[in-house]
Scaffold this active site. Structure first.
Site, mmCIF file in Angstrom:
data_model
loop_
_atom_site.group_PDB
_atom_site.id
_atom_site.type_symbol
_atom_site.label_atom_id
_atom_site.label_comp_id
_atom_site.label_asym_id
_atom_site.label_seq_id
_atom_site.Cartn_x
_atom_site.Cartn_y
_atom_site.Cartn_z
ATOM 1 C CE LYS A 111 -4.305 -1.547 2.120
ATOM 2 N NZ LYS A 111 -5.171 -1.430 3.299
ATOM 3 C CE LYS A 192 -5.906 -8.321 -1.214
ATOM 4 N NZ LYS A 192 -6.097 -7.970 0.140
ATOM 5 C CE LYS A 195 -12.842 -3.294 1.161
ATOM 6 N NZ LYS A 195 -13.725 -3.647 2.246
HETATM 7 P P1 TYM Z 1 -10.264 -5.904 4.834
HETATM 8 O O1 TYM Z 1 -11.281 -4.893 5.168
HETATM 9 O O2 TYM Z 1 -9.282 -5.619 3.768
HETATM 10 O O3 TYM Z 1 -10.940 -7.264 4.468
HETATM 11 C C1 TYM Z 1 -11.917 -7.838 5.308
HETATM 12 C C2 TYM Z 1 -11.798 -9.357 5.308
HETATM 13 O O4 TYM Z 1 -11.927 -9.860 3.978
HETATM 14 C C3 TYM Z 1 -10.843 -10.735 3.687
HETATM 15 N N1 TYM Z 1 -10.551 -10.628 2.246
HETATM 16 C C4 TYM Z 1 -10.529 -11.682 1.418
HETATM 17 N N2 TYM Z 1 -10.736 -12.992 1.615
HETATM 18 C C5 TYM Z 1 -10.647 -13.803 0.550
HETATM 19 N N3 TYM Z 1 -10.354 -13.357 -0.708
HETATM 20 C C6 TYM Z 1 -10.137 -12.047 -0.948
HETATM 21 N N4 TYM Z 1 -9.875 -11.621 -2.174
HETATM 22 C C7 TYM Z 1 -10.220 -11.134 0.146
HETATM 23 N N5 TYM Z 1 -10.080 -9.798 0.252
HETATM 24 C C8 TYM Z 1 -10.279 -9.502 1.550
HETATM 25 C C9 TYM Z 1 -9.700 -10.221 4.547
HETATM 26 O O5 TYM Z 1 -8.730 -11.220 4.753
HETATM 27 C C10 TYM Z 1 -10.420 -9.845 5.813
HETATM 28 O O6 TYM Z 1 -10.617 -10.985 6.634
HETATM 29 N N6 TYM Z 1 -6.745 -5.636 8.394
HETATM 30 C C11 TYM Z 1 -8.079 -6.123 8.123
HETATM 31 C C12 TYM Z 1 -9.130 -5.487 8.996
HETATM 32 C C13 TYM Z 1 -8.946 -5.678 10.463
HETATM 33 C C14 TYM Z 1 -9.090 -6.883 11.187
HETATM 34 C C15 TYM Z 1 -8.903 -6.539 12.554
HETATM 35 C C16 TYM Z 1 -9.336 -8.197 10.832
HETATM 36 C C17 TYM Z 1 -8.689 -4.701 11.364
HETATM 37 N N7 TYM Z 1 -8.686 -5.211 12.614
HETATM 38 C C18 TYM Z 1 -8.967 -7.498 13.566
HETATM 39 C C19 TYM Z 1 -9.378 -9.161 11.847
HETATM 40 C C20 TYM Z 1 -9.199 -8.805 13.184
HETATM 41 C C21 TYM Z 1 -8.405 -5.764 6.671
HETATM 42 O O7 TYM Z 1 -7.795 -4.961 6.062
HETATM 43 O O8 TYM Z 1 -9.498 -6.358 6.170
#
Ligand code: TYM
Length: 325
Positions: A111, A192, A195
């Protein structure tokens, strides 16, 4: 009973990747564990956001949690910023995490792209994530595969805290699905689904209209073999579509391979379009119903109270261990 915590950033409409990798599994987990699911708006501001849009997207995501089947009588649903302990514990843990560890974080490198002008919060992002998890003594964290490194760091921070101060924090296990942990881009199955991809043909959002879903899946990259077979190394496109099909229909991939023996990609895609549209229709209807009702605010009020109670207890113990009055 097991304690589960996970979070999603309110940075856009949830994609099928977020849904399959995380949200869909949240709904199952609420039946068997003590679950906390948050909307991580403090993480969202590590990249520039329009304030009014961020407010709306935060509420959209809460409504989407409910629309996909999370039940506030079973799981605690809350917004990260409404539980002040997250920011506070985030600071305490910044004084436990090491710069060397943060330098190794792949997501920051991707990023930040080496730019000097990204905000400092993007760098310390994984420490706030560790606070999210550790405040709730979560033993399981359902996420997609891309979060594995952040969870390993969370464990390291917790271990160090327990060793250097006092045994306060629970070491969490990542809980990554066997199918669908990494949903790939429809237009480029080597990367992957995201969004923030440049083209909207990369992803399907949970609010896409049937016509749009049809268009996107019809265009999805496959290969020239015309054989529905799961083999991510040589057939990444079809394997990705099989992952999506299996996750949305509940049918094992092996069974789908049998069903489509001797049947070409045309019919396979046609059926996948139908499965996707049918799966999302009730979610979309419920989302529209909930988004403008007072349910969202009610759920958040209740969630904030319940989450604060748990989080403040851990925060107090962390501070005591560190000598913070
Ligand atoms: P974020 O908002 O990017 O994504 C949310 C969740 O979706 C999963 N994900 C995917 N799974 C499968 N295939 C994909 N292409 C894909 N894209 C996204 C992510 O693995 C995630 O589980 N850092 C985290 C947010 C966060 C968090 C936390 C998660 C903040 N605090 C505490 C768990 C526990 C994030 O950026 O998710």
């Amino acid at each position: 009973m097991e304690r589960v915590l996970s979070g999603i950033q309110p940075t856009g409409i949830v994609t099928l990747g977020n849904y399959i990798g995380a949200m869909q599994r949240f709904v199952k987990l609420q039946e068997e564990a003590d679950c906390y699911f948050c909307v991580v708006n403090l993480h969202a501001i590590t990249i520039p956001q329009n304030p009014e849009e961020l407010r709306q997207k935060t509420l959209d995501l809460v409504a989407m949690y409910l629309a996909t089947g999370l039940d506030p009588s079973k799981a605690t649903i809350f917004v990260q910023s409404q539980v002040a302990a997250h920011a506070e514990a985030g600071w305490l843990l910044q004084c436990v995490a090491r710069v060397g560890e943060l330098n190794r974080m792949v997501q920051f490198k991707e990023k930040g792209k080496g730019s000097e002008s990204v905000v400092a919060g993007l760098y310390t992002y994984p420490v706030l994530q560790a606070a999210d998890i550790l405040l709730y003594n979560a033993n399981r964290v359902p996420v997609g595969e891309d979060q594995k490194q952040h969870l390993e760091l969370t464990r390291e921070i917790a271990e160090r805290f327990n060793r250097d101060y006092a045994d306060v924090l629970t070491l969490p296990e990542p809980f990554i699905g066997e199918v669908g942990a990494r949903i790939m881009g429809l237009d480029n199955p080597e990367k992957k689904m995201s969004k923030s991809a440049d083209s909207e043909f990369n992803y399907i959002t949970l609010l896409d209209e049937p016509k749009k879903i049809e268009k996107k899946l019809k265009r999805a990259v496959t290969d020239s073999e015309n054989m529905v077979r799961f083999d991510p190394a040589t057939k990444p496109g079809i394997s990705n579509l099989l992952n999506i099909y299996s996750s949305l229909s509940g049918k094992p991939i092996k069974e789908l391979e049998k069903d489509y023996e001797g049947v070409g990609y045309g019919q396979f895609k046609k059926d996948l379009i139908e499965v996707t549209v049918d799966h999302l229709a009730p979610i979309q209807a419920r989302f529209r119903e909930i988004r403008n009702s007072d349910e969202v605010m009610r759920v958040l009020e209740q969630g904030r109270e319940k989450a604060s109670e748990v989080a403040n207890q851990t925060l107090r113990r962390m501070k005591d261990a560190m000598g913070i009055i």
